[in-house]
Write a protein that holds these residues in place. Structure first.
Motif, PDB file in Angstrom:
ATOM      1  N   HIS A 155      -1.827  28.182  11.147  1.00 24.75           N
ATOM      2  CA  HIS A 155      -2.180  28.243   9.728  1.00 24.75           C
ATOM      3  C   HIS A 155      -1.238  27.423   8.844  1.00 24.75           C
ATOM      4  O   HIS A 155      -1.417  27.375   7.629  1.00 24.75           O
ATOM      5  N   ARG A 156      -0.251  26.785   9.439  1.00 22.00           N
ATOM      6  CA  ARG A 156       0.756  26.079   8.658  1.00 22.00           C
ATOM      7  C   ARG A 156       0.375  24.619   8.382  1.00 22.00           C
ATOM      8  O   ARG A 156       0.760  24.047   7.368  1.00 22.00           O
ATOM      9  N   TYR A 157      -0.385  23.993   9.277  1.00 22.73           N
ATOM     10  CA  TYR A 157      -0.678  22.561   9.170  1.00 22.73           C
ATOM     11  C   TYR A 157      -2.180  22.325   9.057  1.00 22.73           C
ATOM     12  O   TYR A 157      -2.980  23.005   9.700  1.00 22.73           O
ATOM     13  N   GLY A 158      -2.525  21.325   8.243  1.00 20.48           N
ATOM     14  CA  GLY A 158      -3.934  21.003   8.045  1.00 20.48           C
ATOM     15  C   GLY A 158      -4.556  20.349   9.259  1.00 20.48           C
ATOM     16  O   GLY A 158      -3.867  19.880  10.169  1.00 20.48           O
ATOM     17  N   ASN A 159      -5.902  20.292   9.245  1.00 19.78           N
ATOM     18  CA  ASN A 159      -6.593  19.712  10.394  1.00 19.78           C
ATOM     19  C   ASN A 159      -6.547  18.192  10.413  1.00 19.78           C
ATOM     20  O   ASN A 159      -7.182  17.553  11.265  1.00 19.78           O
ATOM     21  N   ASP A 160      -5.801  17.584   9.469  1.00 19.57           N
ATOM     22  CA  ASP A 160      -5.609  16.137   9.507  1.00 19.57           C
ATOM     23  C   ASP A 160      -4.472  15.745  10.451  1.00 19.57           C
ATOM     24  O   ASP A 160      -4.218  14.552  10.657  1.00 19.57           O
ATOM     25  N   TYR A 161      -3.786  16.729  11.018  1.00 24.43           N
ATOM     26  CA  TYR A 161      -2.735  16.426  11.988  1.00 24.43           C
ATOM     27  C   TYR A 161      -3.346  16.011  13.324  1.00 24.43           C
ATOM     28  O   TYR A 161      -4.416  16.486  13.716  1.00 24.43           O
ATOM     29  N   LYS A 162      -2.650  15.116  14.020  1.00 27.26           N
ATOM     30  CA  LYS A 162      -3.013  14.725  15.375  1.00 27.26           C
ATOM     31  C   LYS A 162      -2.149  15.558  16.326  1.00 27.26           C
ATOM     32  O   LYS A 162      -0.928  15.609  16.185  1.00 27.26           O
ATOM     33  N   LEU A 163      -2.776  16.201  17.294  1.00 35.06           N
ATOM     34  CA  LEU A 163      -2.066  17.091  18.212  1.00 35.06           C
ATOM     35  C   LEU A 163      -1.844  16.390  19.555  1.00 35.06           C
ATOM     36  O   LEU A 163      -2.800  15.917  20.176  1.00 35.06           O
ATOM     37  N   ILE A 164      -0.584  16.332  20.000  1.00 34.89           N
ATOM     38  CA  ILE A 164      -0.245  15.704  21.273  1.00 34.89           C
ATOM     39  C   ILE A 164       0.533  16.703  22.126  1.00 34.89           C
ATOM     40  O   ILE A 164       1.629  17.135  21.752  1.00 34.89           O
ATOM     41  N   PHE A 165      -0.054  17.093  23.254  1.00 38.93           N
ATOM     42  CA  PHE A 165       0.663  17.900  24.239  1.00 38.93           C
ATOM     43  C   PHE A 165       1.353  16.952  25.221  1.00 38.93           C
ATOM     44  O   PHE A 165       0.782  15.921  25.602  1.00 38.93           O
ATOM     45  N   THR A 174      -7.178  30.623  26.299  1.00 39.61           N
ATOM     46  CA  THR A 174      -7.589  31.104  24.965  1.00 39.61           C
ATOM     47  C   THR A 174      -6.795  30.385  23.878  1.00 39.61           C
ATOM     48  O   THR A 174      -7.346  29.958  22.855  1.00 39.61           O
ATOM     49  N   TRP A 175      -5.480  30.236  24.104  1.00 39.27           N
ATOM     50  CA  TRP A 175      -4.641  29.581  23.103  1.00 39.27           C
ATOM     51  C   TRP A 175      -4.915  28.083  23.022  1.00 39.27           C
ATOM     52  O   TRP A 175      -4.899  27.509  21.924  1.00 39.27           O
ATOM     53  N   LEU A 176      -5.191  27.461  24.146  1.00 35.61           N
ATOM     54  CA  LEU A 176      -5.506  26.028  24.121  1.00 35.61           C
ATOM     55  C   LEU A 176      -6.791  25.766  23.337  1.00 35.61           C
ATOM     56  O   LEU A 176      -6.888  24.787  22.593  1.00 35.61           O
ATOM     57  N   ARG A 177      -7.758  26.636  23.490  1.00 35.76           N
ATOM     58  CA  ARG A 177      -9.014  26.482  22.726  1.00 35.76           C
ATOM     59  C   ARG A 177      -8.763  26.655  21.234  1.00 35.76           C
ATOM     60  O   ARG A 177      -9.330  25.916  20.413  1.00 35.76           O
ATOM     61  N   ARG A 178      -7.939  27.615  20.863  1.00 30.67           N
ATOM     62  CA  ARG A 178      -7.630  27.817  19.438  1.00 30.67           C
ATOM     63  C   ARG A 178      -6.963  26.570  18.852  1.00 30.67           C
ATOM     64  O   ARG A 178      -7.279  26.135  17.744  1.00 30.67           O
ATOM     65  N   LEU A 179      -6.029  26.012  19.604  1.00 30.43           N
ATOM     66  CA  LEU A 179      -5.294  24.839  19.110  1.00 30.43           C
ATOM     67  C   LEU A 179      -6.201  23.626  18.969  1.00 30.43           C
ATOM     68  O   LEU A 179      -6.150  22.916  17.969  1.00 30.43           O
ATOM     69  N   THR A 180      -7.013  23.373  19.960  1.00 31.86           N
ATOM     70  CA  THR A 180      -7.888  22.195  19.900  1.00 31.86           C
ATOM     71  C   THR A 180      -9.043  22.392  18.924  1.00 31.86           C
ATOM     72  O   THR A 180      -9.588  21.418  18.421  1.00 31.86           O
ATOM     73  N   THR A 212      -8.548  23.979  16.040  1.00 29.10           N
ATOM     74  CA  THR A 212      -7.879  23.761  14.756  1.00 29.10           C
ATOM     75  C   THR A 212      -7.588  22.284  14.533  1.00 29.10           C
ATOM     76  O   THR A 212      -7.752  21.764  13.425  1.00 29.10           O
ATOM     77  N   TRP A 213      -7.123  21.607  15.589  1.00 29.53           N
ATOM     78  CA  TRP A 213      -6.822  20.170  15.493  1.00 29.53           C
ATOM     79  C   TRP A 213      -7.652  19.420  16.535  1.00 29.53           C
ATOM     80  O   TRP A 213      -7.196  19.164  17.661  1.00 29.53           O
TER      81      TRP A 213
END
Length: 389
Positions: free
Chosen positions: A294-304, A332-338, A340-341
């Motif tokens: 909830h801290r960062y907008g969906n305009d962020y690019k997520l890199i694992f 479950t957490w990976l789905r939430r993250l992807t 969101t971003w």
């Protein structure tokens, strides 16, 4: 030998001085330490390294120079007890390994609890009790395709649970890019960063334009000199990732220098309900993953960044984490993250041709929708191209 060691430290750009080196020699002459290489490591680091920010560089240089060395020349060393314990380790043939049946998650945990309650003494070399060596699924130093490691060092990396407090170190963001591939990848990151760059106020141009315009505001803008791309970097740390420290530090350093809006977090193997920023305080300063979501907008690019090498239970099973009991599976957490971003990729430092042999890597690859790329020049180029769309 110690003079060569001192020169080796200098070659690795550690600010060690002759005065400190002489102090180290004097300490050895006074028999400040016992006759072991471990003691020499502690003593030499305490005397030669003045700033804790250089600890990682010293550790790498020390490991490179003394690789394979068991004792300092001229110093008698006792055989460590741990080495004697490993002498009882049973070496299995491929056929013997194939006969070991995997217990399965529920049976494994149930049996482990039963052994803890029943065992009254130390065991070594067996196939049932918690001990060292042997083929028991509980203990360390032995061989079993799937078990719980209790103490000891990781050797076969087949444990699905680790019963100990594990310490990881932070990645060094000041590491100089030493390989050609990563340097070229840096240029790819720059190209990616410039796409969609924002504009910033040209203060001098605005003042000059306003003056020429008889005081009427003449607002001037110019392209932002640094990039405006926002990046979330999630870094797997510890365990099998220790084999990839160097390339991850090079990537980490490149991201720090190229991305103005960079946020990073650490995790181990798979993301669960908490993350951390400092590996030294990962047990005391945890960050709720829900807060990050909830801290960062969906305009962020997520890199694992991770090798995706773990027990499948860590991805699919509640309580499956190798270190603690997670309430929800990693998937479950990976789905939430992807979700969101959606602009997300996974960079894997392991060779791409090896991915098919790890069940966990295939699972992560599918959860990422195929957006997994090798941490190579070509892989980075493909990953950056996808993120820029």
């Amino acid at each position: 030998m110690l003079i060569d060691f001192f020169l080796h430290l200098k070659e690795n750009r550690l600010p060690v001085s002759i005065k400190e080196f002489l102090a180290l020699l004097e300490a050895l002459q006074q028999h400040v330490i016992e006759h072991s290489l471990d003691d020499f490591y502690v003593l030499s680091r305490a005397i030669l390294v003045k700033d804790e920010t250089h600890f990682d560089k010293f550790d790498r240089a020390f490991g490179e120079y003394f690789k394979g060395v068991e004792a300092l020349p001229g110093m008698e060393a006792l055989i460590p007890e741990d080495w004697l314990r490993q002498a009882v380790k049973k070496h299995l043939t491929d056929a013997e390994r194939a006969k070991l049946e995997k217990l399965g998650w529920d049976k494994l945990m149930e049996t482990f609890k039963k052994r803890l309650a029943e065992q009254k003494e130390r065991h070594s070399g067996g196939s049932k009790w918690i001990g060292s060596g042997g083929t028991s699924p509980f203990g360390h130093g032995g061989t079993h395709p799937e078990g719980i490691r209790v103490g000891g060092k990781s050797e076969n990396r087949s444990a699905v649970k680790v019963w100990e407090k594990r310490e990881y170190r932070n990645l060094d963001d000041s590491v100089e890019l030493g390989t050609r591939n990563i340097k070229v990848a840096l240029r790819r990151l720059r190209r990616f960063a410039r796409q969609g760059a924002a504009e910033e106020l040209d203060l001098e141009g605005t003042i000059a334009g306003t003056a020429r315009n008889a005081g009427w505001l003449d607002l001037r803008l110019r392209p932002e000199r640094h990039n405006a791309v926002k990046v979330l970097l999630f870094l797997d740390i510890g365990g099998s990732m220790d084999d990839h420290i160097r390339v991850c530090e090079e990537l980490f350093s490149a991201c720090h220098s190229e991305f103005k809006h960079l946020e990073y977090y650490y995790f181990h193997n798979c993301v669960y309900e908490y993350l951390w920023k400092d590996n030294r305080r990962r047990h005391s300063e945890r960050i709720d993953t829900h807060d990050v979501l909830h801290r960062y907008g969906n305009d962020y690019k997520l890199i694992f960044v991770g090798d995706a090498a773990m027990s499948p239970y860590e991805i699919l099973q509640p309580w499956g984490s190798v270190e603690y009991n997670n309430a929800e599976p990693g998937a479950t957490w990976l789905r939430r993250l992807t979700d969101t971003w959606p602009h997300a990729i996974w960079l894997n430092p392991e060779s791409e041709h090896a991915w098919q042999y790890r069940q966990s890597t295939s699972l992560i690859h599918n959860l990422m929708g195929g957006r997994m790329f090798p941490l190579t020049l070509d892989g980075l180029e493909r990953g950056m191209r996808l993120l820029s769309k």
